[in-house]
Design a protein around this motif. Structure first.
Motif, PDB file in Angstrom:
ATOM      1  N   ALA A  54       0.855  -1.186   0.000  1.00  0.00           N
ATOM      2  CA  ALA A  54       0.000   0.000   0.000  1.00  0.00           C
ATOM      3  C   ALA A  54       0.888   1.232   0.000  1.00  0.00           C
ATOM      4  O   ALA A  54       2.121   1.128   0.053  1.00  0.00           O
ATOM      5  CB  ALA A  54      -0.919   0.000   1.226  1.00  0.00           C
ATOM      6  N   LEU A  55       0.283   2.397  -0.080  1.00  0.00           N
ATOM      7  CA  LEU A  55       1.031   3.648   0.006  1.00  0.00           C
ATOM      8  C   LEU A  55       1.131   4.086   1.458  1.00  0.00           C
ATOM      9  O   LEU A  55       0.203   3.877   2.253  1.00  0.00           O
ATOM     10  CB  LEU A  55       0.339   4.749  -0.804  1.00  0.00           C
ATOM     11  CG  LEU A  55       0.156   4.494  -2.293  1.00  0.00           C
ATOM     12  CD1 LEU A  55      -0.581   5.664  -2.929  1.00  0.00           C
ATOM     13  CD2 LEU A  55       1.488   4.271  -2.981  1.00  0.00           C
ATOM     14  N   LYS A  56       2.234   4.705   1.798  1.00  0.00           N
ATOM     15  CA  LYS A  56       2.377   5.267   3.135  1.00  0.00           C
ATOM     16  C   LYS A  56       1.361   6.391   3.330  1.00  0.00           C
ATOM     17  O   LYS A  56       1.114   7.172   2.410  1.00  0.00           O
ATOM     18  CB  LYS A  56       3.778   5.837   3.334  1.00  0.00           C
ATOM     19  CG  LYS A  56       4.901   4.818   3.358  1.00  0.00           C
ATOM     20  CD  LYS A  56       6.236   5.527   3.522  1.00  0.00           C
ATOM     21  CE  LYS A  56       7.418   4.567   3.524  1.00  0.00           C
ATOM     22  NZ  LYS A  56       8.710   5.279   3.620  1.00  0.00           N
ATOM     23  N   PRO A  57       0.768   6.500   4.520  1.00  0.00           N
ATOM     24  CA  PRO A  57      -0.142   7.621   4.774  1.00  0.00           C
ATOM     25  C   PRO A  57       0.625   8.913   5.025  1.00  0.00           C
ATOM     26  O   PRO A  57       1.800   8.898   5.402  1.00  0.00           O
ATOM     27  CB  PRO A  57      -0.899   7.176   6.029  1.00  0.00           C
ATOM     28  CG  PRO A  57       0.056   6.255   6.727  1.00  0.00           C
ATOM     29  CD  PRO A  57       0.830   5.556   5.645  1.00  0.00           C
ATOM     30  N   ASN A  58      -0.051  10.038   4.777  1.00  0.00           N
ATOM     31  CA  ASN A  58       0.469  11.376   5.078  1.00  0.00           C
ATOM     32  C   ASN A  58       1.838  11.634   4.452  1.00  0.00           C
ATOM     33  O   ASN A  58       2.729  12.218   5.068  1.00  0.00           O
ATOM     34  CB  ASN A  58       0.544  11.587   6.597  1.00  0.00           C
ATOM     35  CG  ASN A  58      -0.808  11.442   7.255  1.00  0.00           C
ATOM     36  OD1 ASN A  58      -1.802  12.002   6.789  1.00  0.00           O
ATOM     37  ND2 ASN A  58      -0.869  10.669   8.339  1.00  0.00           N
ATOM     38  N   LEU A  59       1.991  11.197   3.206  1.00  0.00           N
ATOM     39  CA  LEU A  59       3.237  11.428   2.481  1.00  0.00           C
ATOM     40  C   LEU A  59       3.288  12.856   1.947  1.00  0.00           C
ATOM     41  O   LEU A  59       2.272  13.445   1.597  1.00  0.00           O
ATOM     42  CB  LEU A  59       3.326  10.489   1.278  1.00  0.00           C
ATOM     43  CG  LEU A  59       3.947   9.111   1.458  1.00  0.00           C
ATOM     44  CD1 LEU A  59       3.782   8.331   0.166  1.00  0.00           C
ATOM     45  CD2 LEU A  59       5.411   9.208   1.823  1.00  0.00           C
ATOM     46  N   SER A  60       4.482  13.390   1.864  1.00  0.00           N
ATOM     47  CA  SER A  60       4.720  14.641   1.156  1.00  0.00           C
ATOM     48  C   SER A  60       6.100  14.546   0.526  1.00  0.00           C
ATOM     49  O   SER A  60       7.109  14.651   1.209  1.00  0.00           O
ATOM     50  CB  SER A  60       4.633  15.846   2.092  1.00  0.00           C
ATOM     51  OG  SER A  60       4.808  17.045   1.374  1.00  0.00           O
ATOM     52  N   ARG A  61       6.129  14.283  -0.778  1.00  0.00           N
ATOM     53  CA  ARG A  61       7.381  14.062  -1.483  1.00  0.00           C
ATOM     54  C   ARG A  61       7.410  14.897  -2.758  1.00  0.00           C
ATOM     55  O   ARG A  61       6.379  15.222  -3.340  1.00  0.00           O
ATOM     56  CB  ARG A  61       7.526  12.592  -1.901  1.00  0.00           C
ATOM     57  CG  ARG A  61       7.707  11.620  -0.764  1.00  0.00           C
ATOM     58  CD  ARG A  61       9.125  11.636  -0.237  1.00  0.00           C
ATOM     59  NE  ARG A  61       9.332  10.555   0.685  1.00  0.00           N
ATOM     60  CZ  ARG A  61       8.982  10.566   1.967  1.00  0.00           C
ATOM     61  NH1 ARG A  61       8.377  11.622   2.472  1.00  0.00           N
ATOM     62  NH2 ARG A  61       9.213   9.537   2.750  1.00  0.00           N
ATOM     63  N   ALA A  62       8.597  15.204  -3.203  1.00  0.00           N
ATOM     64  CA  ALA A  62       8.779  15.743  -4.548  1.00  0.00           C
ATOM     65  C   ALA A  62       9.901  14.953  -5.182  1.00  0.00           C
ATOM     66  O   ALA A  62      10.908  14.659  -4.539  1.00  0.00           O
ATOM     67  CB  ALA A  62       9.125  17.221  -4.508  1.00  0.00           C
ATOM     68  N   THR A  63       9.719  14.581  -6.437  1.00  0.00           N
ATOM     69  CA  THR A  63      10.720  13.758  -7.094  1.00  0.00           C
ATOM     70  C   THR A  63      10.942  14.247  -8.514  1.00  0.00           C
ATOM     71  O   THR A  63      10.029  14.776  -9.151  1.00  0.00           O
ATOM     72  CB  THR A  63      10.295  12.275  -7.114  1.00  0.00           C
ATOM     73  OG1 THR A  63      11.316  11.480  -7.705  1.00  0.00           O
ATOM     74  CG2 THR A  63       9.010  12.071  -7.884  1.00  0.00           C
ATOM     75  N   PHE A  64      12.154  14.110  -8.993  1.00  0.00           N
ATOM     76  CA  PHE A  64      12.452  14.394 -10.399  1.00  0.00           C
ATOM     77  C   PHE A  64      12.071  13.155 -11.187  1.00  0.00           C
ATOM     78  O   PHE A  64      12.726  12.122 -11.079  1.00  0.00           O
ATOM     79  CB  PHE A  64      13.932  14.724 -10.574  1.00  0.00           C
ATOM     80  CG  PHE A  64      14.299  15.051 -11.991  1.00  0.00           C
ATOM     81  CD1 PHE A  64      14.053  16.313 -12.502  1.00  0.00           C
ATOM     82  CD2 PHE A  64      14.884  14.107 -12.816  1.00  0.00           C
ATOM     83  CE1 PHE A  64      14.385  16.616 -13.818  1.00  0.00           C
ATOM     84  CE2 PHE A  64      15.219  14.396 -14.127  1.00  0.00           C
ATOM     85  CZ  PHE A  64      14.965  15.656 -14.626  1.00  0.00           C
ATOM     86  N   LYS A  69       9.644  17.926 -12.098  1.00  0.00           N
ATOM     87  CA  LYS A  69       9.373  17.735 -10.681  1.00  0.00           C
ATOM     88  C   LYS A  69       7.915  17.304 -10.494  1.00  0.00           C
ATOM     89  O   LYS A  69       6.992  17.934 -11.014  1.00  0.00           O
ATOM     90  CB  LYS A  69       9.628  19.021  -9.905  1.00  0.00           C
ATOM     91  CG  LYS A  69       9.454  18.866  -8.405  1.00  0.00           C
ATOM     92  CD  LYS A  69       9.654  20.175  -7.659  1.00  0.00           C
ATOM     93  CE  LYS A  69      11.104  20.587  -7.629  1.00  0.00           C
ATOM     94  NZ  LYS A  69      11.322  21.749  -6.729  1.00  0.00           N
ATOM     95  N   VAL A  70       7.722  16.230  -9.771  1.00  0.00           N
ATOM     96  CA  VAL A  70       6.392  15.692  -9.503  1.00  0.00           C
ATOM     97  C   VAL A  70       6.214  15.576  -7.993  1.00  0.00           C
ATOM     98  O   VAL A  70       7.095  15.057  -7.289  1.00  0.00           O
ATOM     99  CB  VAL A  70       6.210  14.302 -10.163  1.00  0.00           C
ATOM    100  CG1 VAL A  70       4.890  13.674  -9.753  1.00  0.00           C
ATOM    101  CG2 VAL A  70       6.286  14.420 -11.682  1.00  0.00           C
ATOM    102  N   TYR A  71       5.083  16.039  -7.497  1.00  0.00           N
ATOM    103  CA  TYR A  71       4.785  15.970  -6.069  1.00  0.00           C
ATOM    104  C   TYR A  71       3.916  14.751  -5.786  1.00  0.00           C
ATOM    105  O   TYR A  71       2.981  14.451  -6.531  1.00  0.00           O
ATOM    106  CB  TYR A  71       4.062  17.236  -5.609  1.00  0.00           C
ATOM    107  CG  TYR A  71       4.937  18.466  -5.672  1.00  0.00           C
ATOM    108  CD1 TYR A  71       5.772  18.800  -4.615  1.00  0.00           C
ATOM    109  CD2 TYR A  71       4.939  19.275  -6.808  1.00  0.00           C
ATOM    110  CE1 TYR A  71       6.592  19.920  -4.686  1.00  0.00           C
ATOM    111  CE2 TYR A  71       5.760  20.391  -6.881  1.00  0.00           C
ATOM    112  CZ  TYR A  71       6.582  20.704  -5.818  1.00  0.00           C
ATOM    113  OH  TYR A  71       7.396  21.800  -5.891  1.00  0.00           O
ATOM    114  N   ILE A  72       4.255  14.064  -4.716  1.00  0.00           N
ATOM    115  CA  ILE A  72       3.484  12.897  -4.295  1.00  0.00           C
ATOM    116  C   ILE A  72       2.981  13.148  -2.880  1.00  0.00           C
ATOM    117  O   ILE A  72       3.771  13.272  -1.939  1.00  0.00           O
ATOM    118  CB  ILE A  72       4.333  11.614  -4.339  1.00  0.00           C
ATOM    119  CG1 ILE A  72       4.820  11.366  -5.767  1.00  0.00           C
ATOM    120  CG2 ILE A  72       3.516  10.418  -3.842  1.00  0.00           C
ATOM    121  CD1 ILE A  72       5.783  10.217  -5.892  1.00  0.00           C
ATOM    122  N   GLU A  73       1.668  13.240  -2.737  1.00  0.00           N
ATOM    123  CA  GLU A  73       1.043  13.473  -1.438  1.00  0.00           C
ATOM    124  C   GLU A  73      -0.034  12.418  -1.239  1.00  0.00           C
ATOM    125  O   GLU A  73      -0.734  12.035  -2.182  1.00  0.00           O
ATOM    126  CB  GLU A  73       0.411  14.869  -1.391  1.00  0.00           C
ATOM    127  CG  GLU A  73       1.330  15.968  -1.876  1.00  0.00           C
ATOM    128  CD  GLU A  73       1.725  16.941  -0.773  1.00  0.00           C
ATOM    129  OE1 GLU A  73       1.044  16.955   0.259  1.00  0.00           O
ATOM    130  OE2 GLU A  73       2.708  17.674  -0.975  1.00  0.00           O
TER     131      GLU A  73
END
Length: 357
Positions: A54-64, A69-73
């Protein structure tokens, strides 16, 4: 007596070390606001009892990711949401739920540009994205079943199961290699410890990850245009054995029955493989075979569906902007998501009485 050559080499090495160290420090100082992790290996996963992953809860990431740049929340339940999500859906309209893999999650694009949220914005309805990269159809249905146990079905009107023909047939087979989550939250498929160590070293270095992954993006975009199909067996009739078809049939039956048990309308979005759109085939029968096998199954099971292949083929000839990110593993581009969203909105409007469309 010290040799001049060694002293010269030592000075060069020292200069390089200082230069690289300074570059690393500057990148960390000036690119720290968004906690950017310029990597193709996402540390966003967690083990799950219902679905394995599953996905981690309460994520805040930005990735190249694929050159941008893509944000993952994610929200508190581990579902992907757009960054600074403030959209107010019409509370009188029931929600739409999307089940799927990385195509539904929206690999390589920001969440607000993906079809689950484009459908929500256009229809002024709340949409729930249950997509998780690497999922098989069985896991997608298990994820939706888990969501129903937690939330109930009273607020849901429509459920889309998104089937990617490029790998879902094989992912549904029982012999699939089990997915493991490493200590950093990344999916690991039988890699060695040395490989994990190397990936982590590149991952932790802003300098290395910036250079290596930008070069990787350029190479992958270039090489895809000159390569043949990455999954040639997918287009051969022999691939669709009774075993392959039967396991996918069982997964789709489970989805159909789950919707019926909860008095919900379910439909399947058939997402083509990128090669079906952009590679040459000896004949159209081979090009259409994966989608045709699936749509015939859906008709047999009486499951409503939206086959994106005809529209994608037509759209690819009308405009230059591709529907997919043009790498070997590239997913839907912003334009691809927009095209899929319009098809789903048309399907949704077709369910309404003519006076309400």
């Amino acid at each position: 007596m010290q040799r001049p050559g060694l002293a010269h080499a030592a000075l060069i090495f020292l200069g390089l070390a200082i230069g690289l160290g300074s570059a690393e420090l500057l990148l960390r100082l000036f690119d720290s606001e968004d906690n950017v992790r310029t990597t193709a290996s996402l540390d966003i996963y967690a083990p799950s009892e219902c679905c394995g992953v599953a996905l981690k809860p309460n994520l805040s990431r930005a990735t190249f990711w694929n050159g941008k740049k893509v944000y993952i929340e994610t929200d508190s339940e581990g579902r992907r949401v757009p960054r600074h999500y403030v959209f107010d859906a019409d509370p009188t309209k029931p929600q739409i739920v999307f089940c799927g893999d990385s195509y539904t999650f929206g690999n390589e694009e920001n969440a607000a540009a993906t079809f689950p949220y484009l459908v929500g914005f256009e229809s002024e309805r709340r949409t729930v994205n249950l997509g998780v990269g690497s999922y098989s159809t069985f896991q997608e249905v298990s994820s939706f079943e888990h969501y129903l146990r937690l939330q109930g079905g009273d607020s849901i009107d429509l459920v889309f199961l998104c089937f990617f023909v490029g790998n879902d047939f094989t992912d549904n087979l029982p012999g699939r290699e089990p997915l493991e989550i490493d200590g950093q939250g990344r999916i690991r498929l039988g890699r060695s410890m040395a490989s994990d160590w190397l990936r982590q070293f590149v991952y932790d270095s802003r300098l290395l990850s910036t250079v290596v992954l930008r070069l990787r993006t350029v190479y992958l975009n270039f090489s895809y245009r000159f390569s043949t199909s990455s999954r040639p067996s997918l287009y051969e009739e022999a691939f669709y054995s009774a075993e392959v078809v039967d396991h996918t049939r069982r997964a789709l039956q489970r989805f159909r029955d789950l919707c019926a048990e909860n008095d919900l309308e379910g439909a399947v979005l058939v997402i083509p493989d990128k090669d079906q759109i952009y590679k040459k085939f000896a004949n159209d029968q081979d090009r259409h075979r994966p989608s045709r096998v699936l749509t015939q199954l859906l008709e047999e099971l009486e499951v409503p569906h939206v086959d994106a292949l005809p529209q994608f083929l037509s759209s690819s000839k009308a405009e230059d902007e591709p529907l997919y990110n043009m790498t070997q593993a590239g997913h839907l581009s912003v334009r691809g998501h927009r095209t899929a969203a319009q098809m789903l909105l048309e399907f949704e409007r077709g369910r309404l009485p003519e006076s309400e469309r």
